[in-house]
Scaffold this active site. Sequence first.
Site, mmCIF file in Angstrom:
data_model
loop_
_atom_site.group_PDB
_atom_site.id
_atom_site.type_symbol
_atom_site.label_atom_id
_atom_site.label_comp_id
_atom_site.label_asym_id
_atom_site.label_seq_id
_atom_site.Cartn_x
_atom_site.Cartn_y
_atom_site.Cartn_z
ATOM 1 N N CYS A 1 30.208 18.548 81.124
ATOM 2 C CA CYS A 1 29.789 19.633 81.995
ATOM 3 C C CYS A 1 30.990 20.525 82.297
ATOM 4 O O CYS A 1 32.085 20.040 82.574
ATOM 5 C CB CYS A 1 29.200 19.172 83.327
ATOM 6 S SG CYS A 1 27.841 18.040 83.155
ATOM 7 N N ARG B 1 32.040 21.553 76.677
ATOM 8 C CA ARG B 1 31.914 20.385 77.555
ATOM 9 C C ARG B 1 30.478 19.895 77.700
ATOM 10 O O ARG B 1 30.226 18.868 78.333
ATOM 11 C CB ARG B 1 32.467 20.710 78.940
ATOM 12 C CG ARG B 1 33.891 21.210 78.925
ATOM 13 C CD ARG B 1 34.332 21.609 80.301
ATOM 14 N NE ARG B 1 34.597 20.450 81.121
ATOM 15 C CZ ARG B 1 35.771 19.845 81.205
ATOM 16 N NH1 ARG B 1 36.794 20.292 80.526
ATOM 17 N NH2 ARG B 1 35.925 18.787 81.976
ATOM 18 N N TRP C 1 25.948 18.655 80.413
ATOM 19 C CA TRP C 1 25.730 17.546 79.476
ATOM 20 C C TRP C 1 25.052 16.467 80.321
ATOM 21 O O TRP C 1 25.674 15.885 81.224
ATOM 22 C CB TRP C 1 27.052 17.036 78.911
ATOM 23 C CG TRP C 1 26.893 15.991 77.856
ATOM 24 C CD1 TRP C 1 26.699 16.204 76.525
ATOM 25 C CD2 TRP C 1 26.921 14.568 78.030
ATOM 26 N NE1 TRP C 1 26.602 14.997 75.861
ATOM 27 C CE2 TRP C 1 26.737 13.971 76.765
ATOM 28 C CE3 TRP C 1 27.080 13.732 79.140
ATOM 29 C CZ2 TRP C 1 26.706 12.593 76.569
ATOM 30 C CZ3 TRP C 1 27.056 12.357 78.947
ATOM 31 C CH2 TRP C 1 26.866 11.808 77.662
ATOM 32 N N ASN D 1 30.541 18.279 88.159
ATOM 33 C CA ASN D 1 30.864 17.592 86.908
ATOM 34 C C ASN D 1 31.316 16.192 87.302
ATOM 35 O O ASN D 1 32.189 16.049 88.147
ATOM 36 C CB ASN D 1 31.993 18.352 86.186
ATOM 37 C CG ASN D 1 32.570 17.554 85.036
ATOM 38 O OD1 ASN D 1 31.871 16.772 84.392
ATOM 39 N ND2 ASN D 1 33.851 17.741 84.778
ATOM 40 N N GLY D 2 30.720 15.172 86.684
ATOM 41 C CA GLY D 2 31.094 13.795 87.021
ATOM 42 C C GLY D 2 29.851 12.961 87.252
ATOM 43 O O GLY D 2 28.742 13.367 86.881
ATOM 44 N N GLU E 1 36.792 6.817 60.391
ATOM 45 C CA GLU E 1 36.749 8.239 60.749
ATOM 46 C C GLU E 1 35.794 8.997 59.817
ATOM 47 O O GLU E 1 35.011 9.836 60.269
ATOM 48 C CB GLU E 1 38.170 8.819 60.695
ATOM 49 C CG GLU E 1 38.278 10.320 60.908
ATOM 50 C CD GLU E 1 37.669 10.825 62.206
ATOM 51 O OE1 GLU E 1 37.364 10.016 63.108
ATOM 52 O OE2 GLU E 1 37.454 12.050 62.312
ATOM 53 N N LYS F 1 32.470 11.017 61.179
ATOM 54 C CA LYS F 1 32.243 12.451 60.964
ATOM 55 C C LYS F 1 30.865 12.679 60.374
ATOM 56 O O LYS F 1 30.138 13.562 60.783
ATOM 57 C CB LYS F 1 33.341 12.972 60.037
ATOM 58 C CG LYS F 1 33.856 14.322 60.308
ATOM 59 C CD LYS F 1 34.787 14.526 61.483
ATOM 60 C CE LYS F 1 34.627 13.678 62.677
ATOM 61 N NZ LYS F 1 35.700 13.684 63.630
ATOM 62 N N GLU G 1 28.038 11.930 63.064
ATOM 63 C CA GLU G 1 27.877 12.830 64.202
ATOM 64 C C GLU G 1 27.396 14.223 63.811
ATOM 65 O O GLU G 1 26.683 14.856 64.578
ATOM 66 C CB GLU G 1 29.139 12.902 65.063
ATOM 67 C CG GLU G 1 30.310 13.567 64.428
ATOM 68 C CD GLU G 1 31.545 13.559 65.317
ATOM 69 O OE1 GLU G 1 31.420 13.698 66.533
ATOM 70 O OE2 GLU G 1 32.657 13.427 64.764
ATOM 71 N N HIS H 1 30.995 -10.587 53.183
ATOM 72 C CA HIS H 1 30.693 -11.484 54.305
ATOM 73 C C HIS H 1 29.430 -11.048 55.046
ATOM 74 O O HIS H 1 29.211 -11.466 56.185
ATOM 75 C CB HIS H 1 31.893 -11.555 55.248
ATOM 76 C CG HIS H 1 33.111 -12.111 54.578
ATOM 77 N ND1 HIS H 1 33.222 -13.445 54.235
ATOM 78 C CD2 HIS H 1 34.239 -11.513 54.134
ATOM 79 C CE1 HIS H 1 34.387 -13.643 53.619
ATOM 80 N NE2 HIS H 1 35.021 -12.486 53.546
ATOM 81 N N LYS I 1 32.337 18.077 73.790
ATOM 82 C CA LYS I 1 33.706 18.036 73.279
ATOM 83 C C LYS I 1 34.639 17.253 74.199
ATOM 84 O O LYS I 1 35.585 16.643 73.742
ATOM 85 C CB LYS I 1 34.194 19.481 73.134
ATOM 86 C CG LYS I 1 35.542 19.636 72.485
ATOM 87 C CD LYS I 1 35.431 19.489 70.997
ATOM 88 C CE LYS I 1 36.776 19.467 70.313
ATOM 89 N NZ LYS I 1 36.724 18.746 69.041
HETATM 90 C C1 F6R Z 1 34.531 12.819 67.109
HETATM 91 C C2 F6R Z 1 35.145 13.203 68.361
HETATM 92 C C3 F6R Z 1 35.172 12.208 69.456
HETATM 93 C C4 F6R Z 1 36.498 12.324 70.238
HETATM 94 C C5 F6R Z 1 36.462 11.394 71.455
HETATM 95 C C6 F6R Z 1 37.784 11.380 72.188
HETATM 96 O O1 F6R Z 1 34.626 13.838 66.163
HETATM 97 O O2 F6R Z 1 35.588 14.313 68.516
HETATM 98 O O3 F6R Z 1 34.981 10.930 68.997
HETATM 99 O O4 F6R Z 1 37.558 11.999 69.394
HETATM 100 O O5 F6R Z 1 35.458 11.805 72.316
HETATM 101 O O6 F6R Z 1 38.134 12.657 72.629
HETATM 102 P P1 F6R Z 1 39.601 13.017 73.034
HETATM 103 O O7 F6R Z 1 40.437 13.001 71.806
HETATM 104 O O8 F6R Z 1 39.508 14.387 73.629
HETATM 105 O O9 F6R Z 1 40.056 11.992 74.023
#
Ligand code: F6R
Length: 609
Positions: free
Chosen positions: A2, A27, A74, A100-101, A482, A486, A489, A505, A604
């Site tokens: 948020c 956010r 969010w 926010n929170g 990773e 990607k 998501e 396994h 984000k």
């Molecule tokens: C995936 C992604 C998330 C962030 C995670 C941590 O593409 O962006 O998994 O890596 O939410 O975020 P930060 O790095 O801001 O602590």
Amino acid sequence: MCGIFGYVGAKNSVDIVLNGLHRLEYRGYDSAGIAGLHQGKIVDCKEVGKVDTLEKEVKEAGIVLDVAIAQTRWATHGKPSQVNAHPHFDENRSLALVHNGIIENHEVLKRYLQEEKGVTFLSETDTEVIAHLISSYYEGDILNAVQQAVARLEGSYAIALIHRDFPDQIIAVAHESPLVVGIGRKEAFVASDTHAFAAHTREVVFLSNSEIAVVSPEKLEIFDSSMEQIEKQTEQLSIVVEDVSKGKFEHFTLKEIYEQPQAIRNAMLSRYLEDYGTAVLEELNFETHELQGIERILIIACGTSWHAGYIAAYMIEEKARIPVQVEISSEFRYKNPIVQPGTCVIAISQSGETADTLAAMRELKAKGAKVIAICNSHGSSMAREADACIAQRAGPEIGVASTKAFTSQLVILALLTLLLARMRHMDKHEGQAFLENLQKLPDQVKKVLEQAPHIEAIARQYAHHENFFFLGRGYMFPTSLEGALKLKEISYINANGYPAGEMKHGPIALINEECPTVALCGNKATYDKLLSNLNEIKARNGKIIAIAEESQKGLEKVADAIIRVPDSLDELASIPTTVVTQLLAYYIAHARGANIDQPRNLAKSVTVE
Ligand code: F6R
């Protein structure tokens, strides 16, 4: 999660607040709303969806506001809907607030307000409780009412509120959620981060620890939780207002993938000495003996940043011979960690605001550990609270899926490894060779980017599959995590990152012609072993897309498609390989018509638990 924004001043509040809200959309973006005062009344507009939808509605309705607050949401409590969107109000609409929170005791407070005060709730949110609670304490002194109400809140909150009896002020409160006040000429701003108002002012005050601010155009007053007025220094932002347009690219995510050669250069700039084969990290304001005295390292992070930390753990142990423990912050924060003397903590976070990493970091600081943060966001909570913060300098990352921030984290972690290794066993020549390989990375990534058409063609061929494996060994195991993250998501495909040697396994039971494997071959030390694992997959009709270095032979018989990356050291190979997995995920998501920059359910900056 948020984003909240508020403006008080003589300019057109609506335009300023909506512009600020656009900058906070990373956010959260499931609904958005604005409220402000006009002719003594609270006027509001709330919409499900993005800020664009809200903006259209506000403009069509011709809304004009004096003081205004807004939020892009969010959802935590209550699904995305108009009624759950912020701002929220008390029953007689004398106040409006955005939050926010998470208010952890909202159920108890809601019951109290319903049973003792006869309040009728409109929404399913935890936030609405705050509005009614403040109103229940209000007897003409809004500051006092806010102070009494927040004293009863448990959880994390950043709140901005307006009251119709105080038309020229915003009250802002922050507790374990970021909130910053921007001070302009006869105007002031309140926002979840400084970028939201950086175009208007660089003079800022960060709020924390239940501080309550009365923000008006002429002055800023700040009180602690017991209502003692406190003096806080204003800080001058050094940031430039950065370009946040997509340029020639269809998506921010693709633009950011292509920005990686530059982001890698920025991460390295002035941070090494070729003659001595070592790194110079000026922000690492630790004494030399403190760095020499590090006996173990604890890395905390979430998501993609955790993957960067996982790769770094392999690298630091191998090169600097320091034992490393890597922890997912949300798990780690609820352990009672053993922090032995000589432990150095590395907290990795693109946003510098991830609630779990921040909480884990605070706990570790309380236990006496020194914390090095690696962050991309200037002025973030983590950057400010860590003992030292190494800036990623990757530039704003707008796409929700982390791309350039990940590879720039890896570069900084490689430099840190080099520094620690050179203080220990690594000799100058090995240090110089390591640096030489680091310096090659921008060009190597460029070469990968030049193969985008080939990667796109493979992506289109495989885009209809619903399940994927990403396999690797050594450095390529966390890199496979990773790659899988990607893909899942941004394309909503189920993808598993797995250590290739573990397949037999259990997970190999899932392999068939419908479940392709992306094989990450760049860990030369275990390449032969990986080839055997790939043959085991081939024998079960599994399709294989191999990402391999130019000089790696023997894949033609086993792989259905091969994407080549330039040869590099095992410890740096994750970077070119990851760029391939990013492009693969991007083009698969594109072929499936997914919302690449803002995937569903994500945000984000993850500022709630
Ligand atoms: C995936 C992604 C998330 C962030 C995670 C941590 O593409 O962006 O998994 O890596 O939410 O975020 P930060 O790095 O801001 O602590």
